[in-house]
Design a protein around this motif. Structure first.
Motif, PDB file in Angstrom:
ATOM      1  N   UNK A  13       0.841  -1.201   0.000  1.00  0.00           N
ATOM      2  CA  UNK A  13       0.000   0.000   0.000  1.00  0.00           C
ATOM      3  C   UNK A  13       0.875   1.249   0.000  1.00  0.00           C
ATOM      4  N   UNK A  14       1.910   1.243   0.824  1.00  0.00           N
ATOM      5  CA  UNK A  14       2.846   2.369   0.850  1.00  0.00           C
ATOM      6  C   UNK A  14       3.446   2.592  -0.533  1.00  0.00           C
ATOM      7  N   UNK A  15       3.845   1.509  -1.182  1.00  0.00           N
ATOM      8  CA  UNK A  15       4.439   1.607  -2.517  1.00  0.00           C
ATOM      9  C   UNK A  15       3.434   2.149  -3.525  1.00  0.00           C
ATOM     10  N   UNK A  16       2.198   1.694  -3.473  1.00  0.00           N
ATOM     11  CA  UNK A  16       1.179   2.151  -4.428  1.00  0.00           C
ATOM     12  C   UNK A  16       0.885   3.642  -4.263  1.00  0.00           C
ATOM     13  N   UNK A  17       0.800   4.111  -3.011  1.00  0.00           N
ATOM     14  CA  UNK A  17       0.568   5.546  -2.789  1.00  0.00           C
ATOM     15  C   UNK A  17       1.770   6.349  -3.262  1.00  0.00           C
ATOM     16  N   UNK A  18       2.970   5.862  -2.969  1.00  0.00           N
ATOM     17  CA  UNK A  18       4.192   6.557  -3.373  1.00  0.00           C
ATOM     18  C   UNK A  18       4.280   6.668  -4.893  1.00  0.00           C
ATOM     19  N   UNK A  19       3.897   5.616  -5.591  1.00  0.00           N
ATOM     20  CA  UNK A  19       4.006   5.593  -7.046  1.00  0.00           C
ATOM     21  C   UNK A  19       2.933   6.431  -7.717  1.00  0.00           C
ATOM     22  N   UNK A  20       1.695   6.353  -7.222  1.00  0.00           N
ATOM     23  CA  UNK A  20       0.585   7.049  -7.873  1.00  0.00           C
ATOM     24  C   UNK A  20       0.353   8.453  -7.336  1.00  0.00           C
ATOM     25  N   UNK A  21       0.804   8.711  -6.076  1.00  0.00           N
ATOM     26  CA  UNK A  21       0.577  10.002  -5.408  1.00  0.00           C
ATOM     27  C   UNK A  21      -0.914  10.291  -5.217  1.00  0.00           C
ATOM     28  N   UNK A  22      -1.728   9.207  -5.178  1.00  0.00           N
ATOM     29  CA  UNK A  22      -3.168   9.409  -5.106  1.00  0.00           C
ATOM     30  C   UNK A  22      -3.803   8.188  -4.448  1.00  0.00           C
ATOM     31  N   UNK A  23      -4.667   8.390  -3.455  1.00  0.00           N
ATOM     32  CA  UNK A  23      -5.264   7.263  -2.737  1.00  0.00           C
ATOM     33  C   UNK A  23      -6.217   6.467  -3.615  1.00  0.00           C
ATOM     34  N   UNK A  24      -6.991   7.163  -4.444  1.00  0.00           N
ATOM     35  CA  UNK A  24      -7.939   6.455  -5.318  1.00  0.00           C
ATOM     36  C   UNK A  24      -7.209   5.589  -6.332  1.00  0.00           C
ATOM     37  N   UNK A 145       8.988  -1.240 -10.457  1.00  0.00           N
ATOM     38  CA  UNK A 145       8.658  -2.266 -11.448  1.00  0.00           C
ATOM     39  C   UNK A 145       7.618  -1.779 -12.454  1.00  0.00           C
ATOM     40  N   UNK A 146       7.550  -0.473 -12.664  1.00  0.00           N
ATOM     41  CA  UNK A 146       6.712   0.078 -13.726  1.00  0.00           C
ATOM     42  C   UNK A 146       7.431   0.048 -15.067  1.00  0.00           C
ATOM     43  N   UNK A 147       8.746  -0.134 -15.010  1.00  0.00           N
ATOM     44  CA  UNK A 147       9.586  -0.256 -16.194  1.00  0.00           C
ATOM     45  C   UNK A 147      10.490  -1.460 -16.020  1.00  0.00           C
ATOM     46  N   UNK A 148      10.837  -2.103 -17.135  1.00  0.00           N
ATOM     47  CA  UNK A 148      11.829  -3.171 -17.105  1.00  0.00           C
ATOM     48  C   UNK A 148      13.228  -2.626 -17.357  1.00  0.00           C
ATOM     49  N   UNK A 149      13.342  -1.747 -18.367  1.00  0.00           N
ATOM     50  CA  UNK A 149      14.636  -1.197 -18.742  1.00  0.00           C
ATOM     51  C   UNK A 149      14.486   0.255 -19.171  1.00  0.00           C
ATOM     52  N   UNK A 150      15.608   0.940 -19.184  1.00  0.00           N
ATOM     53  CA  UNK A 150      15.697   2.256 -19.818  1.00  0.00           C
ATOM     54  C   UNK A 150      16.930   2.259 -20.699  1.00  0.00           C
TER      55      UNK A 150
END
Length: 296
Positions: A13-24, A145-150
């Motif tokens: 949950x912490x990771x999801x909020x950090x990544x999206x910056x939005x609770x919904x 883990x939103x990206x595999x490589x850059x």
């Protein structure tokens, strides 16, 4: 802080909020309700004795404590995910997977045609998504883990990432094949500066690597056209008398007259970057080997 007393189920949950910056959006990502996300956040705040996020007009802004612990949290979550999902040996011929890459339009030109041709033969179930992630966001997106490589220039300060140099690309001056100077054996500095030039940059203003090199010589070129993408610039060259200073790997794809530059300019190093937590993931390891092999 007694981390052993914290419910480990709260960290996704912490990771999801950090990544999206939005609770919904965090709730949608986790497939749970927003009240469940709010409740998990409240429990984490009590356990860690910190607000963790503050509401701003731009979304949930992480506190310094959150910023400090997130790299380790994301690495741990990625390791757990890879341990669960990669229990069996990766089989390219039957795998169903999406490869997510961050790169600009020039890197797409170099990588995607041969990569897709190769994957179609050996891993037909692997799809590819390519989009550009700003450099300052790469570490976070790879860790989450939103990206595999850059594919980008080296990032020496990004200690969480592993990097492999793919190619060192030197620059040349590109002209249309019937340009008045096309018959010359070489290009002098004065001839180069007499030309009108195309400058490729995603920024609205500011010098590029070519201009910085010329400034060191006390010289300056005339910019006639400034564009965002490398793909359109060669098409303009082929229709005009404008010159384009471009990496040779792109220039050789067009029927153009190319000259070595009459001054020194640093080469462009393309690196493949990935998060260290993905090192032992079977699918990830196989996919990065395929990308690296394109440049051998």
């Amino acid at each position: 802080m007694q981390l052993q007393q914290i419910d480990m189920n709260l960290f996704p949950v912490l990771d999801a909020i950090y990544t999206t910056r939005n609770l919904t959006r965090a709730a949608e990502r986790l497939h749970i309700t927003q009240p469940a996300v709010s409740n998990a956040l409240a429990r984490l705040r009590r356990a860690l004795n910190d607000q963790l996020f503050t509401r701003t007009p731009n979304g949930m802004s992480p506190t310094p404590l959150t910023e400090s612990i997130m790299p380790r949290v994301q690495q741990a979550l990625a390791l757990l995910d890879s341990s669960v999902t990669e229990q069996h040996q990766f089989e390219p011929a039957t795998a169903q997977k999406t490869l997510r890459l961050s790169m600009n339009d020039m890197a797409e030109t170099l990588v995607l045609p041969p990569l897709l041709e190769h994957l179609q033969r050996v891993a037909p179930g692997v799809s590819v998504e390519s989009y550009y992630v700003p450099r300052e966001q790469l570490v976070r997106e790879l860790a989450a883990n939103n990206l595999d490589f850059a594919l980008d220039i080296p990032m020496v300060s990004a200690t969480q990432l592993n990097q492999q140099r793919l190619v060192a690309d030197r620059y040349q001056c590109m002209l249309r094949p019937d340009h008045p100077l096309a018959g010359e054996a070489s290009l002098t500095l004065e001839q180069y500066l007499a030309l009108e030039h195309i400058h490729v940059s995603s920024r609205r203003s500011g010098p590029g690597i070519t201009d910085i090199a010329l400034n060191k010589l006390g010289r300056r070129r005339k910019i006639k056209l400034r564009v965002q993408h490398y793909r359109v610039a060669p098409l303009v060259v082929l229709k005009t008398d404008l010159a384009l200073t471009v990496p040779i790997s792109l220039a050789r794809q067009y029927p153009a007259r190319c000259f070595e530059l009459p001054f020194q300019i640093p080469q462009m190093d393309w690196h493949l970057l990935w998060h260290r937590s993905q090192d032992e993931d079977g699918a990830h390891r196989w996919l990065r080997e395929q990308v690296i092999a394109l440049f051998r």
